[in-house]
Each structure stands twice: as structure tokens, then as C-alpha cells.
Motif scaffolding. Structure first.
Motif, PDB file in Angstrom:
ATOM      1  N   PRO A 102       0.837  -1.201   0.000  1.00 16.92           N
ATOM      2  CA  PRO A 102       0.000   0.000   0.000  1.00 16.92           C
ATOM      3  C   PRO A 102       0.875   1.256   0.000  1.00 16.92           C
ATOM      4  O   PRO A 102       1.925   1.284   0.666  1.00 16.92           O
ATOM      5  N   VAL A 103       0.464   2.255  -0.745  1.00 14.02           N
ATOM      6  CA  VAL A 103       1.199   3.522  -0.732  1.00 14.02           C
ATOM      7  C   VAL A 103       1.243   4.015   0.715  1.00 14.02           C
ATOM      8  O   VAL A 103       0.261   3.929   1.452  1.00 14.02           O
ATOM      9  N   GLY A 104       2.404   4.489   1.118  1.00 11.87           N
ATOM     10  CA  GLY A 104       2.625   4.917   2.493  1.00 11.87           C
ATOM     11  C   GLY A 104       3.327   3.867   3.335  1.00 11.87           C
ATOM     12  O   GLY A 104       3.703   4.129   4.473  1.00 11.87           O
ATOM     13  N   SER A 105       3.541   2.686   2.769  1.00 12.67           N
ATOM     14  CA  SER A 105       4.200   1.603   3.496  1.00 12.67           C
ATOM     15  C   SER A 105       5.683   1.876   3.678  1.00 12.67           C
ATOM     16  O   SER A 105       6.305   2.606   2.902  1.00 12.67           O
ATOM     17  N   ALA A 106       6.241   1.228   4.685  1.00 13.33           N
ATOM     18  CA  ALA A 106       7.684   1.203   4.885  1.00 13.33           C
ATOM     19  C   ALA A 106       8.166  -0.200   4.554  1.00 13.33           C
ATOM     20  O   ALA A 106       7.573  -1.192   4.996  1.00 13.33           O
ATOM     21  N   LEU A 107       9.241  -0.279   3.763  1.00  9.81           N
ATOM     22  CA  LEU A 107       9.800  -1.553   3.328  1.00  9.81           C
ATOM     23  C   LEU A 107      11.264  -1.659   3.749  1.00  9.81           C
ATOM     24  O   LEU A 107      11.968  -0.653   3.842  1.00  9.81           O
ATOM     25  N   ARG A 108      11.684  -2.888   3.985  1.00 11.48           N
ATOM     26  CA  ARG A 108      13.106  -3.167   4.187  1.00 11.48           C
ATOM     27  C   ARG A 108      13.391  -4.551   3.627  1.00 11.48           C
ATOM     28  O   ARG A 108      12.463  -5.326   3.367  1.00 11.48           O
ATOM     29  N   ALA A 109      14.667  -4.858   3.451  1.00 10.20           N
ATOM     30  CA  ALA A 109      15.052  -6.134   2.858  1.00 10.20           C
ATOM     31  C   ALA A 109      15.946  -6.928   3.797  1.00 10.20           C
ATOM     32  O   ALA A 109      16.847  -6.370   4.434  1.00 10.20           O
ATOM     33  N   ARG A 110      15.692  -8.223   3.836  1.00  8.82           N
ATOM     34  CA  ARG A 110      16.579  -9.186   4.495  1.00  8.82           C
ATOM     35  C   ARG A 110      17.382  -9.850   3.383  1.00  8.82           C
ATOM     36  O   ARG A 110      16.817 -10.288   2.388  1.00  8.82           O
ATOM     37  N   ILE A 111      18.697  -9.895   3.566  1.00 10.60           N
ATOM     38  CA  ILE A 111      19.585 -10.334   2.498  1.00 10.60           C
ATOM     39  C   ILE A 111      20.357 -11.569   2.950  1.00 10.60           C
ATOM     40  O   ILE A 111      21.112 -11.521   3.921  1.00 10.60           O
ATOM     41  N   GLU A 112      20.145 -12.653   2.219  1.00 12.89           N
ATOM     42  CA  GLU A 112      20.805 -13.921   2.508  1.00 12.89           C
ATOM     43  C   GLU A 112      21.716 -14.279   1.343  1.00 12.89           C
ATOM     44  O   GLU A 112      21.348 -14.104   0.182  1.00 12.89           O
ATOM     45  N   LEU A 113      22.884 -14.792   1.647  1.00 10.47           N
ATOM     46  CA  LEU A 113      23.842 -15.199   0.630  1.00 10.47           C
ATOM     47  C   LEU A 113      23.618 -16.674   0.285  1.00 10.47           C
ATOM     48  O   LEU A 113      23.782 -17.543   1.138  1.00 10.47           O
ATOM     49  N   LEU A 114      23.231 -16.949  -0.965  1.00  6.06           N
ATOM     50  CA  LEU A 114      22.959 -18.319  -1.386  1.00  6.06           C
ATOM     51  C   LEU A 114      24.186 -19.018  -1.953  1.00  6.06           C
ATOM     52  O   LEU A 114      24.423 -20.199  -1.686  1.00  6.06           O
ATOM     53  N   SER A 115      24.964 -18.311  -2.774  1.00 11.35           N
ATOM     54  CA  SER A 115      26.152 -18.935  -3.365  1.00 11.35           C
ATOM     55  C   SER A 115      27.113 -17.872  -3.884  1.00 11.35           C
ATOM     56  O   SER A 115      26.715 -16.743  -4.174  1.00 11.35           O
ATOM     57  N   VAL A 116      28.359 -18.283  -4.001  1.00 16.55           N
ATOM     58  CA  VAL A 116      29.409 -17.453  -4.593  1.00 16.55           C
ATOM     59  C   VAL A 116      30.210 -18.365  -5.516  1.00 16.55           C
ATOM     60  O   VAL A 116      30.767 -19.369  -5.070  1.00 16.55           O
ATOM     61  N   ASP A 117      30.239 -18.023  -6.798  1.00 15.91           N
ATOM     62  CA  ASP A 117      30.962 -18.824  -7.781  1.00 15.91           C
ATOM     63  C   ASP A 117      31.988 -17.953  -8.488  1.00 15.91           C
ATOM     64  O   ASP A 117      31.693 -16.812  -8.868  1.00 15.91           O
ATOM     65  N   ASP A 118      33.172 -18.506  -8.676  1.00 15.62           N
ATOM     66  CA  ASP A 118      34.228 -17.776  -9.372  1.00 15.62           C
ATOM     67  C   ASP A 118      33.885 -17.607 -10.844  1.00 15.62           C
ATOM     68  O   ASP A 118      33.349 -18.512 -11.484  1.00 15.62           O
ATOM     69  N   VAL A 119      34.166 -16.414 -11.357  1.00  9.36           N
ATOM     70  CA  VAL A 119      34.129 -16.128 -12.785  1.00  9.36           C
ATOM     71  C   VAL A 119      35.441 -15.415 -13.104  1.00  9.36           C
ATOM     72  O   VAL A 119      36.122 -14.930 -12.195  1.00  9.36           O
ATOM     73  N   VAL A 120      35.777 -15.334 -14.367  1.00 10.54           N
ATOM     74  CA  VAL A 120      37.032 -14.687 -14.744  1.00 10.54           C
ATOM     75  C   VAL A 120      37.055 -13.261 -14.191  1.00 10.54           C
ATOM     76  O   VAL A 120      36.172 -12.459 -14.481  1.00 10.54           O
ATOM     77  N   GLY A 121      38.017 -12.977 -13.350  1.00  7.83           N
ATOM     78  CA  GLY A 121      38.205 -11.645 -12.808  1.00  7.83           C
ATOM     79  C   GLY A 121      37.342 -11.292 -11.605  1.00  7.83           C
ATOM     80  O   GLY A 121      37.434 -10.188 -11.093  1.00  7.83           O
TER      81      GLY A 121
END
Length: 150
Positions: A102-121
Motif C-alpha cells: 500500500p502507498v505509504g508503506s515502509a519496506l526493508r530487505a533481508r539479504i541472505e547469501l545463497l552462493s558465490v561462484d568464481d568467474v574470470v576476474g
């Protein structure tokens, strides 16, 4: 703000919730600007008077894609990787909008790390981002965000 000094440190955090962002308030002006920018001018977003009488929600609601577009801001405000020169959004896997904003809402995010994979650089990082609305037990957006960091 969660500071992470290296990719090695980040890899050790896989499977954990790393941060919770600050609250962000969603205004009607912001929703209107998003509607103009995207061409999505559906009345349920931009006509609060009509929404009060015709919408099942009783008020104007933010676009789901507006909520989704806030993910980079939530990430940047909650996590800093000090050894990163460049970060890019690589894509999304699953995206769901289980509840409205709803307009007027307050939002925030919870951030979870699922994976980390190497790529060039650098690394490709898969995050689970759960966007919460103040006063609700149901998330408004759950997404797997993929980023690349170099």
C-alpha cells in the motif's frame, strides 16, 4: 552496514543472512513517477480516490516492479564489499510478490547469501532478498538476485 573485506570472506558466509536494510517509505509521488517512467499507469497505482472505493485493497498500491527495482538500493545500503571495483546486476532467478505494498508503506530487505561462484576476474553471487512491509508478517517480494562483482 555489513562490511565484507574480500571474496574469500564472502565465500565463508554462504547460507547466512548477512544484513537487513534500513526502512524505505513508499510515497504516492514515487509510485506516480514510476508509472510515468514505465508507462504502467493502471488506476490501482495512480488513482487513490478510485482505489478507496473500487480496489479490493482500499488504497493505491505500488507496482510490483517498483518494489523489485529497489533491490539494488537495499543491497547498496546494507552490504559493502571493500575490495570490489565494479558490481553489475546479472539477472534474477525466482521472483514472487506474495503481498501488496500500500502507498505509504515502509519496506526493508533481508539479504541472505545463497552462493558465490568464481568467474574470470571476479565472482557471481546469488542472493535471496526478502522484502518486508512494516506491520505485516507476509513478505511483499522474494527474489533471487544475481550479481557479478569484479
Amino acid at each position: 552496514m555489513r562490511e565484507i573485506a574480500s571474496l574469500a570472506e564472502l565465500k565463508a558466509l554462504v547460507g547466512q543472512e548477512l544484513a537487513v536494510s534500513e526502512w524505505v517509505h513508499i510515497s504516492q509521488e514515487q509510485v506516480n513517477r514510476f508509472a510515468e517512467a514505465t508507462g504502467d499507469r493502471q488506476w490501482i497505482h495512480i488513482d487513490p480516490e478510485r482505489c478507496s472505493s473500487e480496489s479490493p485493497y482500499g488504497c493505491a498500491i505500488a507496482h510490483g516492479f517498483l518494489t523489485l527495482s529497489l533491490l539494488p538500493m537495499f543491497m547498496d545500503s546494507a552490504i559493502a564489499m571493500t575490495d570490489v571495483k565494479l558490481a553489475v546486476n546479472y539477472g534474477l532467478n525466482k521472483v514472487r510478490f506474495p503481498d501488496v505494498v500500500p502507498v505509504g508503506s515502509a519496506l526493508r530487505a533481508r539479504i541472505e547469501l545463497l552462493s558465490v561462484d568464481d568467474v574470470v576476474g571476479g565472482a557471481q553471487i546469488n542472493w535471496k532478498v526478502t522484502v518486508e512491509r512494516a506491520g505485516s508478517n507476509k513478505p511483499v517480494c522474494v527474489a533471487e538476485l544475481i550479481s557479478r562483482r569484479y
